[in-house]
Design an enzyme around this catalytic site. Structure first.
Site, PDB file in Angstrom:
ATOM      1  CG  ASP A  60      28.110  39.898  36.106  1.00  0.00           C
ATOM      2  OD1 ASP A  60      29.065  39.498  35.417  1.00  0.00           O
ATOM      3  OD2 ASP A  60      28.242  40.643  37.093  1.00  0.00           O
TER       4      ASP A  60
ATOM      5  CE1 TYR B 120      25.957  48.366  33.835  1.00  0.00           C
ATOM      6  CE2 TYR B 120      27.281  50.326  34.229  1.00  0.00           C
ATOM      7  CZ  TYR B 120      27.130  49.071  33.672  1.00  0.00           C
ATOM      8  OH  TYR B 120      28.166  48.521  32.948  1.00  0.00           O
TER       9      TYR B 120
ATOM     10  CG  ASP C 214      26.441  39.023  42.194  1.00  0.00           C
ATOM     11  OD1 ASP C 214      26.421  37.956  42.841  1.00  0.00           O
ATOM     12  OD2 ASP C 214      26.895  39.095  41.039  1.00  0.00           O
TER      13      ASP C 214
ATOM     14  NE  ARG D  50      29.861  41.850  39.920  1.00  0.00           N
ATOM     15  CZ  ARG D  50      30.690  40.876  39.556  1.00  0.00           C
ATOM     16  NH1 ARG D  50      30.662  39.728  40.188  1.00  0.00           N
ATOM     17  NH2 ARG D  50      31.541  41.050  38.568  1.00  0.00           N
TER      18      ARG D  50
END
Length: 325
Positions: A40, A68, A82, A181
């Site tokens: 994103d 991550y 988010d 998310r």
């Protein structure tokens, strides 16, 4: 012109993955550029880009596990799960203060392992041929079905509290298709107002139980065998210098088989080869390398016989970086 291979990019904040591909196309002097696994715009970190025939490797990279680093904010859900979305009703200071470290640990534990996850409605998943996020932007209500994902590690690195939020710095290692998310959303939904996790209420609505949660920062640090520590800054990219030749990339991804000259010729012409001392089951791709050091292709074994899965054109071959020739 740049040869065939992979380039590891450290994607900056605010750019789409498509923006990165466009920049690499200009730097590499070729239109044949693609990426493995969208990030994103708000996310940073490792984006693997394939150049020329090495775009054929991307299919095999997309399914690799990923790591991550993220920040999850407890205290409110958002329309996009988010920080780029509209914040919904905020939790009260009292509700946040009531959440203990043990509650957070238990919530993280419930979201670790093999879980059923509802992707964010603004994900890139296609619904009847159209991206979910495009349908949401057009005013449609999108409900995505839960799907099985694996969160192999969900580690809490730090906690910061205020009256209006609890920020959690986390590290996540997960299977392809896992949405961080959604982990943020479901963690917030399961704390401070109802179970929310693992039951029928998960993902049913953004106004679900609990104090709410959304993602405020996301950085991808690893995809399979590739680390962000080896990635390049897009602003100063030298595509030729950054290129991981196809043979080196494939050898990191798969078992390597060094061919004889005749075996290389046979595979290039679509013929099967026989390896007398081959043992063990097949199924996984194998990187087939010519005596010259060029990647002939990816092959698949059935017993002692191998057939080509993906061929690589010899005219794009780049000398491997380990000194072989």
């Amino acid at each position: 012109m740049t040869g065939s291979g992979l380039i590891l990019i450290d994607k900056p904040d605010g750019m789409t993955s498509h923006d990165v591909v466009a920049r690499v196309r200009r730097a590499a002097g070729t239109r044949k550029v693609g990426h493995a696994g969208t990030l994103d715009p708000m996310a940073t970190g490792l984006l693997i880009v394939g150049v020329n025939s090495s775009t054929r490797l991307l299919t095999f990279i997309v399914g690799a596990d990923k790591e991550y680093l993220a920040t999850i904010r407890l205290g409110a859900a958002s329309t996009t799960d988010d920080a780029e979305g509209e914040l919904l009703e905020a939790a009260s200071p009292a509700a946040l203060a009531a959440i203990t470290a043990e509650d957070i640990a238990a919530g993280i534990s419930r979201l670790t392992g093999e879980i059923e996850q509802v992707p964010s409605s603004v994900s890139a998943i296609k619904v009847d041929g159209k991206r979910a996020y495009a349908r949401v932007r057009a005013g449609e209500t999108v409900e995505l079905k839960p799907r099985a994902v694996t969160v192999s590690e969900f580690e809490l690195l730090g906690t910061r509290r205020s009256e209006t939020a609890i920020d959690l710095d986390v590290r996540v290692v997960c299977s392809s298709g896992t949405y961080i998310r959604s982990l943020a959303r479901d963690l917030g939904a399961g704390l401070g107002g109802g179970s929310g996790l693992g039951g029928p209420g998960v993902g049913e609505g953004l106004h679900g139980p609990g104090v709410g949660g959304h993602l405020t920062a996301l950085r991808r640090t690893r995809v399979g065998a590739f680390s962000v520590h080896d990635a390049h800054d897009l602003a100063t990219l030298d595509a030729q210098a950054a290129l991981i030749p196809a043979v080196d990339a494939a050898s990191r991804l798969f078992e390597r088989l060094d061919l004889t000259e005749q075996q290389a010729i046979d595979l290039t012409h679509g013929r099967r080869i026989h390896i007398a001392d081959r043992e063990g089951p097949g199924g996984e791709p194998v990187a087939a390398v010519a005596p010259s050091g060029a990647l002939v292709g990816l092959i698949e074994f059935r017993g002692k016989e191998a057939r080509t899965l993906v061929n690589f054109p010899t005219e794009e071959a780049v000398a491997p970086t380990d000194g072989t020739a």
